[in-house]
Motif scaffolding. Sequence first.
Motif, PDB file in Angstrom:
ATOM      1  N   GLU A  42     -13.488  26.743   3.518  1.00 33.71           N
ATOM      2  CA  GLU A  42     -14.399  26.481   3.550  1.00 33.71           C
ATOM      3  C   GLU A  42     -15.857  28.221   3.838  1.00 33.71           C
ATOM      4  O   GLU A  42     -16.492  27.706   2.842  1.00 33.71           O
ATOM      5  CB  GLU A  42     -15.561  25.273   4.747  1.00 33.71           C
ATOM      6  CG  GLU A  42     -14.743  24.162   3.461  1.00 33.71           C
ATOM      7  CD  GLU A  42     -15.446  22.801   5.002  1.00 33.71           C
ATOM      8  OE1 GLU A  42     -15.875  23.208   5.784  1.00 33.71           O
ATOM      9  OE2 GLU A  42     -14.195  21.627   4.197  1.00 33.71           O
ATOM     10  N   ALA A  43     -15.008  28.604   4.281  1.00 34.34           N
ATOM     11  CA  ALA A  43     -15.800  29.877   5.378  1.00 34.34           C
ATOM     12  C   ALA A  43     -15.625  30.973   3.683  1.00 34.34           C
ATOM     13  O   ALA A  43     -15.480  32.392   4.410  1.00 34.34           O
ATOM     14  CB  ALA A  43     -15.116  30.340   6.308  1.00 34.34           C
ATOM     15  N   GLY A  44     -14.641  30.689   2.650  1.00 29.28           N
ATOM     16  CA  GLY A  44     -14.105  31.814   1.393  1.00 29.28           C
ATOM     17  C   GLY A  44     -12.802  32.637   2.073  1.00 29.28           C
ATOM     18  O   GLY A  44     -12.044  33.109   1.383  1.00 29.28           O
ATOM     19  N   TRP A  45     -12.077  31.861   2.914  1.00 30.31           N
ATOM     20  CA  TRP A  45     -11.140  33.029   3.573  1.00 30.31           C
ATOM     21  C   TRP A  45      -9.713  32.187   2.384  1.00 30.31           C
ATOM     22  O   TRP A  45      -9.515  31.133   2.175  1.00 30.31           O
ATOM     23  CB  TRP A  45     -10.162  32.973   4.552  1.00 30.31           C
ATOM     24  CG  TRP A  45     -11.119  32.948   5.785  1.00 30.31           C
ATOM     25  CD1 TRP A  45     -12.673  33.233   6.495  1.00 30.31           C
ATOM     26  CD2 TRP A  45     -10.904  34.219   6.381  1.00 30.31           C
ATOM     27  NE1 TRP A  45     -12.840  34.434   6.982  1.00 30.31           N
ATOM     28  CE2 TRP A  45     -11.915  35.025   6.851  1.00 30.31           C
ATOM     29  CE3 TRP A  45     -10.177  35.839   5.956  1.00 30.31           C
ATOM     30  CZ2 TRP A  45     -12.596  36.361   7.431  1.00 30.31           C
ATOM     31  CZ3 TRP A  45     -10.409  36.781   6.106  1.00 30.31           C
ATOM     32  CH2 TRP A  45     -11.129  37.431   6.850  1.00 30.31           C
ATOM     33  N   THR A  46      -8.684  32.984   1.729  1.00 25.31           N
ATOM     34  CA  THR A  46      -7.005  32.057   1.931  1.00 25.31           C
ATOM     35  C   THR A  46      -6.561  32.512   2.954  1.00 25.31           C
ATOM     36  O   THR A  46      -6.490  33.267   3.485  1.00 25.31           O
ATOM     37  CB  THR A  46      -6.937  32.920   0.691  1.00 25.31           C
ATOM     38  OG1 THR A  46      -7.773  33.107  -0.869  1.00 25.31           O
ATOM     39  CG2 THR A  46      -5.530  33.031   0.056  1.00 25.31           C
ATOM     40  N   VAL A  47      -6.426  30.942   2.714  1.00 33.76           N
ATOM     41  CA  VAL A  47      -5.113  31.039   4.097  1.00 33.76           C
ATOM     42  C   VAL A  47      -3.566  30.742   4.272  1.00 33.76           C
ATOM     43  O   VAL A  47      -3.492  29.889   3.435  1.00 33.76           O
ATOM     44  CB  VAL A  47      -5.890  29.633   4.920  1.00 33.76           C
ATOM     45  CG1 VAL A  47      -4.173  29.741   6.356  1.00 33.76           C
ATOM     46  CG2 VAL A  47      -6.932  29.752   4.858  1.00 33.76           C
ATOM     47  N   VAL A  48      -2.984  31.656   4.634  1.00 31.37           N
ATOM     48  CA  VAL A  48      -1.484  32.013   5.015  1.00 31.37           C
ATOM     49  C   VAL A  48      -0.679  31.404   5.961  1.00 31.37           C
ATOM     50  O   VAL A  48      -0.992  31.853   7.011  1.00 31.37           O
ATOM     51  CB  VAL A  48      -0.935  33.008   3.709  1.00 31.37           C
ATOM     52  CG1 VAL A  48       0.911  32.801   4.547  1.00 31.37           C
ATOM     53  CG2 VAL A  48      -1.226  33.739   3.086  1.00 31.37           C
ATOM     54  N   LEU A  49      -0.479  30.188   5.909  1.00 33.44           N
ATOM     55  CA  LEU A  49       0.147  29.221   7.472  1.00 33.44           C
ATOM     56  C   LEU A  49       1.633  29.633   7.856  1.00 33.44           C
ATOM     57  O   LEU A  49       2.620  29.098   7.518  1.00 33.44           O
ATOM     58  CB  LEU A  49      -0.114  27.972   7.101  1.00 33.44           C
ATOM     59  CG  LEU A  49       0.039  27.231   8.569  1.00 33.44           C
ATOM     60  CD1 LEU A  49      -1.512  27.558   9.230  1.00 33.44           C
ATOM     61  CD2 LEU A  49      -0.660  25.736   8.416  1.00 33.44           C
TER      62      LEU A  49
END
Length: 327
Positions: free
Chosen positions: A42-49
């Motif tokens: 929601e804060a604009g990050w693309t996440v790799v977990l």
Amino acid sequence: MAKTVVVALGGNAIIRSGQAGTHAEQVENARAMAVAVCRMREAGWTVVLVHGNGPQVGNLAIQQEEAAHRVPELPLYWLGAMTEGHLGCLLTLALHDAGHGRLSGVVPIITHTVVDEADPAFSRPTKPIGPFFEEPQARRYATERGWTVGEDAGRGYRRLVASPRPRRFVEIDAVRALVERGMIVVAAGGGGIPVVAEGDGYRGVEAVIDKDLAAQALATALCADALVLVTDVPQVMLDYGTPQARPIVEMSVDEAQRHADEHQFPEGSMGPKIHAAIRFVRGSGRTAVITNAERACASVDVPRGVTPGPQAGTRIVAARGHEGAAS
């Protein structure tokens, strides 16, 4: 353009200390991490977990040992693949639930990590996996099952396996393509399935790759903007366990290296995270964070030159305005 963050959480975040590791417990624990990832999204990050799998691999190994008279035992790297699949499923479902159906896509990738067959780690197993044992029980297992065992940070004895350094990822192009599409990607689970190059292909090897170093290698390969190493404490501590213990809000990479050289961070606990953070920051000039799931988002969204707020974790940056003692 969206910023990319690689987030690493430990297998102990899914099976917590004192828990039996039931399906219900793991589902509930995964929710906390999923909520943190959704906040970053929601804060604009693309996440790799990236996730650990030590407890899960250890439990599977015990199940195999106990059932060896009925079904054939499988190699350790296959157990890594099994846990990468089951934890990828667990986290994918948790993310969709936490996102209330609004996520554009979550893609778990079974990831193979290439290691060097000549890595000295294969002759000196140091990576703890599985449950803790009292010393007599651990010594008995070492004799009966051919394990290498050792004490883990004063918390008990565990099985030790080889932990070679990750060199590259077979599926990196697929991961990069999905990141460019804005997907949430679950990759390099458990550090990835360890393989060595052989001829035109690959061969699995008996090892467990440190998930923090794998996360760092993946973040570097993806040119990520931040690396977040999730643990069970809000901030890294100096002089931990002493009356002088104090939290670190932010430190430069040189300060982090100095504290590591002074043996502030034990290899069995905070050491691998600090080393991974240092490698990432030195290689990219960007920011690494060590904190818990609740503070993860607040810790990465700090503008350059601004002092982190009270709800941030520990940030490792290329340089600070004043190279004094971290506090």
